[in-house]
Design a protein around this motif. Structure first.
Motif, mmCIF file in Angstrom:
data_model
loop_
_atom_site.group_PDB
_atom_site.id
_atom_site.type_symbol
_atom_site.label_atom_id
_atom_site.label_comp_id
_atom_site.label_asym_id
_atom_site.label_seq_id
_atom_site.Cartn_x
_atom_site.Cartn_y
_atom_site.Cartn_z
ATOM 1 N N LEU A 165 16.133 5.531 4.040
ATOM 2 C CA LEU A 165 14.900 4.758 3.876
ATOM 3 C C LEU A 165 15.027 3.746 2.733
ATOM 4 C CD1 LEU A 165 11.967 4.169 4.528
ATOM 5 C CD2 LEU A 165 11.303 6.134 3.154
ATOM 6 N N ARG A 217 1.752 12.642 -3.510
ATOM 7 C CA ARG A 217 0.545 11.834 -3.734
ATOM 8 C C ARG A 217 0.573 11.392 -5.189
ATOM 9 N NH1 ARG A 217 -4.512 13.054 -5.461
ATOM 10 N NH2 ARG A 217 -6.088 11.574 -4.772
ATOM 11 N N SER A 234 9.044 5.572 6.282
ATOM 12 C CA SER A 234 9.732 6.411 7.269
ATOM 13 C C SER A 234 9.058 6.361 8.639
ATOM 14 C CB SER A 234 9.813 7.844 6.753
ATOM 15 O OG SER A 234 8.566 8.251 6.266
ATOM 16 N N ALA A 292 9.634 4.043 -0.315
ATOM 17 C CA ALA A 292 9.816 2.659 0.125
ATOM 18 C C ALA A 292 9.001 1.696 -0.735
ATOM 19 C CB ALA A 292 9.423 2.533 1.591
ATOM 20 N N GLY A 325 5.547 7.280 -6.958
ATOM 21 C CA GLY A 325 6.842 7.839 -6.531
ATOM 22 C C GLY A 325 6.721 8.538 -5.186
ATOM 23 N N GLY A 365 0.316 8.590 6.384
ATOM 24 C CA GLY A 365 -0.651 7.629 5.836
ATOM 25 C C GLY A 365 -0.646 6.287 6.557
ATOM 26 N N PRO A 395 16.471 11.998 5.148
ATOM 27 C CA PRO A 395 16.261 10.563 5.383
ATOM 28 C C PRO A 395 16.021 9.679 4.164
ATOM 29 C CG PRO A 395 14.229 11.773 5.732
ATOM 30 C CD PRO A 395 15.246 12.786 5.289
ATOM 31 N N ARG A 434 3.345 16.273 1.096
ATOM 32 C CA ARG A 434 3.654 14.837 0.997
ATOM 33 C C ARG A 434 3.247 14.410 -0.393
ATOM 34 N NH1 ARG A 434 6.848 12.365 4.212
ATOM 35 N NH2 ARG A 434 7.773 14.386 4.090
ATOM 36 N N VAL A 488 0.857 -1.193 0.000
ATOM 37 C CA VAL A 488 0.000 0.000 0.000
ATOM 38 C C VAL A 488 0.892 1.241 0.000
ATOM 39 C CG1 VAL A 488 -1.830 1.243 1.202
ATOM 40 C CG2 VAL A 488 -1.716 -1.261 1.330
ATOM 41 N N GLY A 489 0.864 2.007 -1.086
ATOM 42 C CA GLY A 489 1.639 3.246 -1.166
ATOM 43 C C GLY A 489 2.856 3.080 -2.064
ATOM 44 N N ASN A 506 10.454 15.717 -3.377
ATOM 45 C CA ASN A 506 11.453 16.140 -2.394
ATOM 46 C C ASN A 506 12.587 16.917 -3.066
ATOM 47 O OD1 ASN A 506 13.295 14.322 -3.428
ATOM 48 N ND2 ASN A 506 13.034 12.815 -1.804
ATOM 49 N N TYR A 507 13.546 17.384 -2.228
ATOM 50 C CA TYR A 507 14.613 18.238 -2.772
ATOM 51 C C TYR A 507 15.865 17.444 -3.145
ATOM 52 C CZ TYR A 507 11.575 21.998 -1.147
ATOM 53 O OH TYR A 507 10.504 22.832 -0.937
HETATM 54 C C1 LIG Z 1 9.148 18.896 0.162
HETATM 55 C C2 LIG Z 1 9.997 17.762 0.641
HETATM 56 C C3 LIG Z 1 11.381 17.838 0.508
HETATM 57 C C4 LIG Z 1 12.167 16.783 0.948
HETATM 58 N N1 LIG Z 1 13.502 16.837 0.703
HETATM 59 C C5 LIG Z 1 14.264 15.755 0.980
HETATM 60 C C6 LIG Z 1 15.620 15.715 0.592
HETATM 61 O O1 LIG Z 1 16.142 16.645 -0.037
HETATM 62 N N2 LIG Z 1 16.347 14.613 0.905
HETATM 63 C C7 LIG Z 1 15.804 13.554 1.591
HETATM 64 O O2 LIG Z 1 16.531 12.614 1.889
HETATM 65 N N3 LIG Z 1 14.510 13.573 1.982
HETATM 66 C C8 LIG Z 1 13.726 14.628 1.660
HETATM 67 N N4 LIG Z 1 12.396 14.610 1.980
HETATM 68 C C9 LIG Z 1 11.870 13.456 2.735
HETATM 69 C C10 LIG Z 1 11.680 12.195 1.890
HETATM 70 O O3 LIG Z 1 11.242 12.493 0.591
HETATM 71 C C11 LIG Z 1 10.665 11.299 2.600
HETATM 72 O O4 LIG Z 1 11.150 11.000 3.888
HETATM 73 C C12 LIG Z 1 10.424 9.984 1.869
HETATM 74 O O5 LIG Z 1 10.060 10.196 0.539
HETATM 75 C C13 LIG Z 1 9.300 9.229 2.594
HETATM 76 O O6 LIG Z 1 9.036 8.046 1.898
HETATM 77 P P1 LIG Z 1 7.875 7.071 2.369
HETATM 78 O O7 LIG Z 1 7.990 5.855 1.551
HETATM 79 O O8 LIG Z 1 7.926 6.945 3.845
HETATM 80 O O9 LIG Z 1 6.520 7.846 2.068
HETATM 81 P P2 LIG Z 1 6.014 8.554 0.748
HETATM 82 O O10 LIG Z 1 7.111 8.679 -0.245
HETATM 83 O O11 LIG Z 1 5.331 9.797 1.193
HETATM 84 O O12 LIG Z 1 4.966 7.523 0.141
HETATM 85 C C14 LIG Z 1 3.715 7.241 0.662
HETATM 86 C C15 LIG Z 1 2.798 6.909 -0.508
HETATM 87 O O13 LIG Z 1 1.623 6.273 -0.019
HETATM 88 C C16 LIG Z 1 0.500 6.803 -0.679
HETATM 89 N N5 LIG Z 1 -0.657 6.568 0.204
HETATM 90 C C17 LIG Z 1 -0.877 7.141 1.411
HETATM 91 N N6 LIG Z 1 -2.015 6.650 1.953
HETATM 92 C C18 LIG Z 1 -2.511 5.741 1.079
HETATM 93 C C19 LIG Z 1 -3.658 4.894 1.075
HETATM 94 N N7 LIG Z 1 -4.505 4.854 2.105
HETATM 95 N N8 LIG Z 1 -3.899 4.114 -0.003
HETATM 96 C C20 LIG Z 1 -3.017 4.097 -1.064
HETATM 97 N N9 LIG Z 1 -1.909 4.876 -1.097
HETATM 98 C C21 LIG Z 1 -1.654 5.691 -0.040
HETATM 99 C C22 LIG Z 1 0.850 8.244 -0.906
HETATM 100 O O14 LIG Z 1 0.080 8.839 -1.917
HETATM 101 C C23 LIG Z 1 2.335 8.158 -1.249
HETATM 102 O O15 LIG Z 1 2.533 7.982 -2.625
HETATM 103 C C24 LIG Z 1 11.580 15.650 1.564
HETATM 104 C C25 LIG Z 1 10.192 15.570 1.698
HETATM 105 C C26 LIG Z 1 9.399 16.597 1.219
HETATM 106 C C27 LIG Z 1 7.907 16.474 1.349
#
Ligand SMILES: Cc1cc2nc3c(=O)[nH]c(=O)nc-3n(C[C@H](O)[C@H](O)[C@H](O)COP(=O)(O)OP(=O)(O)OC[C@H]3O[C@@H](n4cnc5c(N)ncnc54)[C@H](O)[C@@H]3O)c2cc1C
Length: 631
Positions: free
Chosen positions: A607, A131, A592, A61, A134, A332, A603, A129, A56-57, A140-141
């Motif tokens: 991750l 959506r 995360s 990751a 990817g 999420g 991070p 965050r 899911v998501g 992200n940056y």
């Molecule tokens: C603006 C910004 C800048 C950043 N800059 C950096 C950087 O420069 N360097 C760095 O290392 N990190 C950076 N980060 C942090 C990094 O991008 C995140 O920590 C990382 O992407 C988190 O990954 P994740 O897999 O935990 O979640 P996410 O990548 O947020 O993925 C979660 C996914 O699940 C989906 N989802 C959620 N709920 C549901 C549901 N109920 N059903 C189906 N799908 C769902 C979402 O739509 C999303 O696609 C930044 C973050 C942001 C927002």
């Protein structure tokens, strides 16, 4: 009748217009078809009833897991993503901020804060965050940071057994194809090692692999910020003083930053992992599909409930033979677990539509970095990104034709880690644009102007030093607004609720101020502009009350929320060290939200390593064919 040439001309014009109109309609139809309807490999509109794994998501990751688990054609995988695909703009590195507050962004807002965010509208922080395919990796940056040993050793000490640095290091080295001691000759000049590091395609020699293709591909800074970046690194050496320990930190700690950009385009796990896997028969991806809750088997006594599958908000149920893996991010994932009846028992009682499953501290332990801006202007030319440079047609042309230039870079050109968990990011942005930064940071106009007094001059050279406390102690929560899966959750980071975090932030800010006073910065004609807020009194670095007030007013999110489904041992943890949800079977969380304590930097790359390691374990746990090599 009397003017045949006019009639002929009118006819010709009308035919030309018809052809042009038809061309436009055809073009638009093709575009729409291509965007919405054309069959894209691996993207399905209807799921099958069963898969081995349901993820899911499709964020940072989720993309790693889907690609790794589907490597073996005998294993079926379904990846469910709530959002659509990101558009072309997401691939342009410098355009990242423009994606915020669009359809590609969940655009969360935190609850009103009491101890911080006082200069932000409603005292509330904007939490972008990703959506879509990817996830946050697409907006992200792109700053790469491999973590410091103490981060992982801290995790291990806190009960996350098996996550120490020695476990993570080889995974990270392989992801980046960097084994500095093996590969960069000890006596090579710093310039040569830098070039090798920046090319990202050098050879390394892991067992049985002739050429290592880096998953995390890295690029360095842009030429315009090279002088500034070098000055920052030199400033670190100056600040190191005579103490050998400090000097060691200065050399380790002040570095040009590296970004996950490849050939001028964003290089997220969508590109590195998922995209090459799309089209495999055993991997299905569903977009615009929101998961409402996890479906469990009947309750036959404590610990007997098994995650059978997921319930989609469209009404469908999909079942998993092996496991359901939640990778919905730090907001999420806890939301989905709470909606599925996994959470604090007392708290869940108020939601009569949510059947209780297991008593766990889901949604607690939310942590995030705060960034405090310090603006410094320069009198020397050509040091930073300015709005007037960015608006030039030349830059656009360079990017469109050659994928290079300012648009191919992120503005973050260097970073520092300093003892006692202090951090600085160097944003080589001479003139922050109020309509962009003011909006994405949710600043009140007076806060923006108090921070960036020269913002009106679009040619002003300068930089923003973002100082941060890398191991904050404040902890917040993610909770439910109601039992509707489509409602926005309540996010309360409780920034700076721990007084020692204010002290730590003030130390980091003072370190940034010291950087601006170094000889290396003075050579650039640096002038520091301390934030001016009426209610904080006269700016004075020696005045602790002023510093605390300025930080509580204008420090903003570092975009690193994590920890809400922490792994570890004992009652404080939601997950076992193997990332399995306690109290049930067949359910794992990988994103995360699992970090027990913060990463001392950005991070995303950490991750990726966490997701890779989990994929390795899953492949061993659920074997289909004999594998003879894992790293
Ligand atoms: C603006 C910004 C800048 C950043 N800059 C950096 C950087 O420069 N360097 C760095 O290392 N990190 C950076 N980060 C942090 C990094 O991008 C995140 O920590 C990382 O992407 C988190 O990954 P994740 O897999 O935990 O979640 P996410 O990548 O947020 O993925 C979660 C996914 O699940 C989906 N989802 C959620 N709920 C549901 C549901 N109920 N059903 C189906 N799908 C769902 C979402 O739509 C999303 O696609 C930044 C973050 C942001 C927002």
């Amino acid at each position: 009748m009397g003017r045949p040439w006019f009639t002929a001309l009118a006819r010709a014009f009308s035919s030309a217009m018809t052809v042009l109109g038809a061309g436009c309609v055809l073009g638009l139809s093709l575009l729409t078809w291509n965007t919405w309807f054309a069959a894209r490999p691996g993207i399905v509109l209807k799921p099958e009833t069963h898969y081995d794994f349901i993820i899911v998501g499709a964020g940072t990751a989720g993309c790693v897991l889907a690609a790794r688990l589907s490597e073996d054609p005998a294993r079926s995988v379904l990846l469910l993503e709530s959002g659509p695909e990101f558009g072309w703009l997401a691939s342009v590195p410098l355009a990242a901020p423009l994606l915020q507050n669009t359809v590609s962004d969940w655009a969360f807002r935190t609850e009103s804060q009491h101890a911080s965010q006082l200069g932000l509208k409603n005292h509330s922080s904007a939490w972008p965050r990703g959506r879509g395919l990817g996830g946050s990796g697409q907006l992200n940056y792109m700053v790469h940071f491999p973590g410091v040993p103490s981060d992982f050793d801290r995790w291990e000490k806190e009960g996350a057994h098996g996550w120490g640095y020695e476990t993570i290091r080889p995974i990270m080295e392989r992801l980046t194809c960097e084994r500095p001691h093996d590969l960069v000759p000890r006596n090579s000049s710093p310039r040569i090692s830098y070039r090798i590091l920046m090319t990202g395609d050098r050879l390394c020699l892991p067992q049985r692999t002739k050429k290592c293709v880096p998953k995390i591909r890295l690029a360095g800074g842009e030429p315009t910020s090279e002088t500034l970046t070098s000055a920052f690194v030199d400033a670190g050496k100056e600040l190191g003083g005579d103490s050998s320990k400090d000097q060691e930190w200065a050399e380790k700690g002040f570095r040009r930053s590296r970004s996950s950009i490849w050939k001028g385009r964003r290089w997220s796990t969508l590109e590195s992992h998922l995209r090459p896997a799309l089209g495999r028969d055993n991997l299905h991806v569903m977009l615009n599909t929101h998961v409402g809750r996890v479906v469990f088997s009947a309750d036959l006594g404590p610990g007997t409930r098994r995650a059978e599958g997921v319930f989609l908000t469209s009404g469908a149920i999909v079942l998993a033979r092996h496991e359901v893996i939640i990778s919905a991010g730090a907001v999420g994932s806890p939301q989905l677990l709470l909606l599925s009846g996994l959470g604090p028992k007392q708290y869940l009682k108020q939601f009569e539509w949510i059947p209780f499953v297991a008593d766990l501290p889901v949604g607690h332990n939310l942590h995030d970095h705060l960034n405090m801006p310090l603006y410094v202007s320069f009198s020397k030319p050509n040091l930073s990104l300015t709005l007037s440079k960015l608006r030039s047609i030349r830059q656009l042309g360079r990017y469109l034709f050659y994928k290079e230039g300012l648009l191919a870079s992120t503005a973050v050109s260097a970073a520092a880690i300093w003892p006692s968990n202090l951090g600085i990011l160097l944003f080589a942005m001479g003139t922050p644009e109020e309509s962009v930064l003011g909006n994405i940071a949710n600043y009140m106009p007076e806060t923006f102007h108090g921070l960036f007094p020269l913002a009106k001059n679009s040619s002003q050279e300068g930089a923003v030093l973002l100082s941060s406390c890398l191991q904050p102690h404040s902890r917040g929560t993610v909770t439910l607004q109601d039992s509707n899966p489509l409602s926005v959750p309540l996010i309360d980071p409780r920034y700076l609720s721990e007084p020692k975090d204010v002290k730590c932030m003030a130390q980091a800010f003072k370190l940034a101020a010291r950087v601006t006073k170094t000889r290396a910065f003075k050579r650039l004609g640096a002038k520091m502009h301390l934030p001016e807020f009426k209610h904080c009194g006269k700016p004075n670095l020696k005045d602790d009350a002023y510093l605390a007030c300025a930080i509580r007013t204008s420090a903003i999110t570092g975009y690193h929320p994590a920890g809400t489904c922490r792994m570890g041992s004992g009652r404080q943890s939601v997950l076992t060290p193997e990332l399995l949800v306690r109290g049930v079977t067949g359910l794992r969380v990988v994103d995360s939200s699992v970090f027990p304590t913060p990463v001392s930097g950005t991070p995303n790359s950490v991750l990726i390593a966490v997701a890779e390691r989990t994929a390795n374990r899953l492949i061993i746990e659920y074997p289909t064919v004999k594998y003879d090599y894992f790293y």
